[in-house]
Scaffold this active site. Structure first.
Site, short mmCIF file in Angstrom:
data_model
loop_
_atom_site.label_atom_id
_atom_site.label_comp_id
_atom_site.label_asym_id
_atom_site.label_seq_id
_atom_site.Cartn_x
_atom_site.Cartn_y
_atom_site.Cartn_z
N ARG A 47 -29.67 3.70 -53.99
CA ARG A 47 -30.11 1.80 -54.27
C ARG A 47 -29.16 1.27 -54.70
NH1 ARG A 47 -28.13 1.32 -58.42
NH2 ARG A 47 -29.48 -0.25 -59.10
N GLN A 197 -32.89 2.10 -64.50
CA GLN A 197 -31.73 2.14 -63.33
C GLN A 197 -30.86 1.40 -64.64
OE1 GLN A 197 -34.28 0.65 -62.33
NE2 GLN A 197 -34.61 1.19 -60.25
N ASP A 238 -31.91 -8.88 -54.79
CA ASP A 238 -31.88 -7.78 -54.10
C ASP A 238 -32.19 -8.77 -53.02
OD1 ASP A 238 -33.20 -5.69 -56.26
OD2 ASP A 238 -32.05 -5.09 -54.76
O1 MRU Z 1 -34.56 -0.20 -56.50
P1 MRU Z 1 -33.22 -0.89 -56.74
O2 MRU Z 1 -32.92 0.05 -58.08
O3 MRU Z 1 -32.83 -0.32 -55.40
O4 MRU Z 1 -33.02 -1.93 -57.28
C1 MRU Z 1 -31.92 -2.54 -57.84
C2 MRU Z 1 -31.99 -3.95 -57.93
O5 MRU Z 1 -32.80 -4.35 -58.24
C3 MRU Z 1 -30.68 -4.41 -58.51
O6 MRU Z 1 -30.77 -4.89 -59.19
C4 MRU Z 1 -29.82 -5.16 -57.10
O7 MRU Z 1 -30.09 -4.34 -56.11
C5 MRU Z 1 -29.21 -5.37 -57.50
S1 MRU Z 1 -27.77 -4.78 -56.92
C6 MRU Z 1 -25.56 -5.13 -57.16
#
Ligand code: MRU
Length: 345
Positions: A47, A197, A238
Site C-alpha cells: 500500500r 499504518q 495519494d
Molecule cells: O491506504 P494506504 O495505506 O495505501 O494509504 C497510504 C497513504 O495515505 C499515504 O500517506 C500516501 O499514499 C503517501 S505514501 C508515500
C-alpha cells in the site's frame, strides 16, 4: 542506512513484504502472475501511493511475460485487459493510473518489436520505475530536509515511508535525509485508525532507521500541539489536484486544521507522479470507501455492536489553504501552488 525491501523484481517474479503482518512478522510473498499482484494491492499486502504504482507496473510486466501471442494487436488487447484489472484495485492514489499509462505508452512506442523483445521492454520499464522511485524519494528528502532544523519535533500521519514507496519514502524520506545531515529529529506518529499504518508500519520503520519515535493515538495530536510539543507536520499524498488540494489518508485533514489553529507549518512531501493536473480541486478526487469491518474490529476482535452503521472513507482532502509547502523531487512549492505544480509536470 537500514534498507527496507518493500517490493522487488526477482527472477521474473515479484516479491513483496506483506504489510498486513507487520510489525509482528516479516514475511515476503512471491507472485508470478498479474492477477495475484492485483489481489495483493486490493488486500493491502502492499500500500502507499508510489508503492502501488510500482506494483501495478510490475503486475503488467508479469502479465506481459505470461502472454503467448503472435501479433501486436493480440498483445495490445491482452495488455489493455490486464491494465483494466489492475486499475480496479484502488481508486484514489493516482500513481496507480500513472504507472499503467506509462506501461501502455512504452508498449505502443515499441509496437514494431517482435513480441519477446516487447515483453522484455515492459519488464525493463517496470524495473526502471522501481529504481527511479527510490532516486526521486532521495531527491524529495534532500529538498525537504532544508525545512527541518536540529532538534525539531515532527508529527506524521499514516505511513509515507520506505514501506509506501519502492524505498526511502517521501514524508519519512525528508526525516531520513535530515538525519543523514546529522540533525536530531523526534517523530510523533499518529496511530492512524482504522488500518493503523502509523502504529504498525511507521513506528516499525522509524525504529529500524534509529529515529527517536513516539506513538500517539490520533486524538492526542491537538493536546501536544497546544503544549507546543510539535514544531511541524509532514505527511505524504495519494493525489494532488492542480490547485494544491491534497488527498491523503483519512485524518490528514483534521491534523492540518489543528496545525493551522496552532500556527504550526504543515508540509506535504510527494513525487510529481502523485500530481494530477487534470483534476482542478480535491473535491473531484475519488475517495475509496473500505470495508466496515476495519472500523468495527481490530484484527479479528469485534469492538463495536453487530449491525452498527459504519462509514469508512480511506482518504480525505486537505484544502491547499492549510498547506505551507509541497515538497517534490523538483523542489519546494509555496502558495499559490498552481504555477509551481504546472511547471513541475
Ligand atoms: O491506504 P494506504 O495505506 O495505501 O494509504 C497510504 C497513504 O495515505 C499515504 O500517506 C500516501 O499514499 C503517501 S505514501 C508515500
Amino acid at each position: 542506512m537500514y534498507t527496507i525491501k518493500t517490493i522487488e523484481w526477482r527472477d521474473d517474479k515479484v516479491v513483496m513484504l506483506d504489510q498486513r503482518l507487520l510489525p509482528l512478522e516479516e514475511v515476503y510473498v512471491t507472485y508470478d502472475d498479474y492477477l495475484s499482484v492485483a489481489k495483493a494491492i486490493e488486500h493491502m499486502v502492499i500500500r502507499g501511493a508510489p508503492a502501488i504504482g510500482v506494483a501495478a507496473a510490475m503486475g503488467v510486466a508479469l502479465g506481459a511475460l505470461g502472454l503467448s501471442v503472435k501479433t501486436f494487436d493480440e498483445f495490445y488487447k491482452k495488455i489493455e485487459a490486464i491494465c483494466e484489472r489492475l486499475a480496479k484495485t484502488r481508486p484514489t492514489a493516482v500513481n496507480l493510473f500513472w504507472a499503467l499509462e506509462r506501461m501502455k505508452r512504452v508498449m505502443i512506442e515499441n509496437k514494431n518489436l517482435p513480441i519477446p523483445a516487447l515483453q522484455q521492454c515492459l519488464k525493463e520499464e517496470a524495473i526502471r520505475m522501481h529504481h527511479e522511485d527510490i532516486e526521486i524519494n532521495r531527491m524529495i528528502g534532500r529538498n525537504g530536509a532544508i525545512l527541518l532544523k536540529d532538534g525539531m519535533r515532527v508529527l506524521t500521519h499514516c505511513n509515507a515511508g520506505a514501506l509506501a514507496t519502492a524505498g526511502f519514502g517521501t514524508a519519512l524520506g525528508v526525516i531520513y535525509a535530515a538525519q543523514e545531515e546529522e540533525k536530531r529529529i523526534h517523530v510523533y506518529v499518529d496511530e492512524t485508525r482504522p488500518w493503523l499504518q502509523g502504529a504498525r508500519l511507521t513506528t516499525w520503520e522509524l525504529q529500524k532507521h534509529g529515529v527517536e519515535t513516539t506513538l500517539i493515538c490520533d486524538n492526542m495530536a491537538a493536546s501536544l500541539m497546544a503544549k507546543k510539543e510539535i514544531d511541524c507536520v509532514i505527511v505524504g499524498a495519494d493525489r494532488i489536484a492542480a490547485n494544491g488540494d491534497v488527498v491523503n489518508k483519512i485524518g490528514t485533514y483534521s491534523v492540518a486544521v489543528l496545525a493551522k489553529y496552532h500556527n504550526i507549518p504543515f508540509y506535504v512531501a510527494a513525487p510529481t507522479s502523485t500530481m494530477d493536473p487534470k483534476i482542478k480541486t480535491g473535491a473531484e478526487i475519488p475517495i475509496e470507501e473500505r470495508n466496515a469491518k476495519e472500523v468495527t474490529h481490530i484484527k479479528e476482535q469485534q469492538i463495536a455492536p453487530s449491525h452498527i452503521a459504519v462509514k469508512n472513507p480511506a482518504f480525505d482532502c486537505t484544502p491547499h489553504t492549510l498547506i505551507h509547502a509541497i515538497i517534490s523531487e523538483k523542489g519546494i512549492a509555496k502558495a499559490p501552488f498552481e504555477t509551481a505544480l504546472k511547471n513541475w509536470k
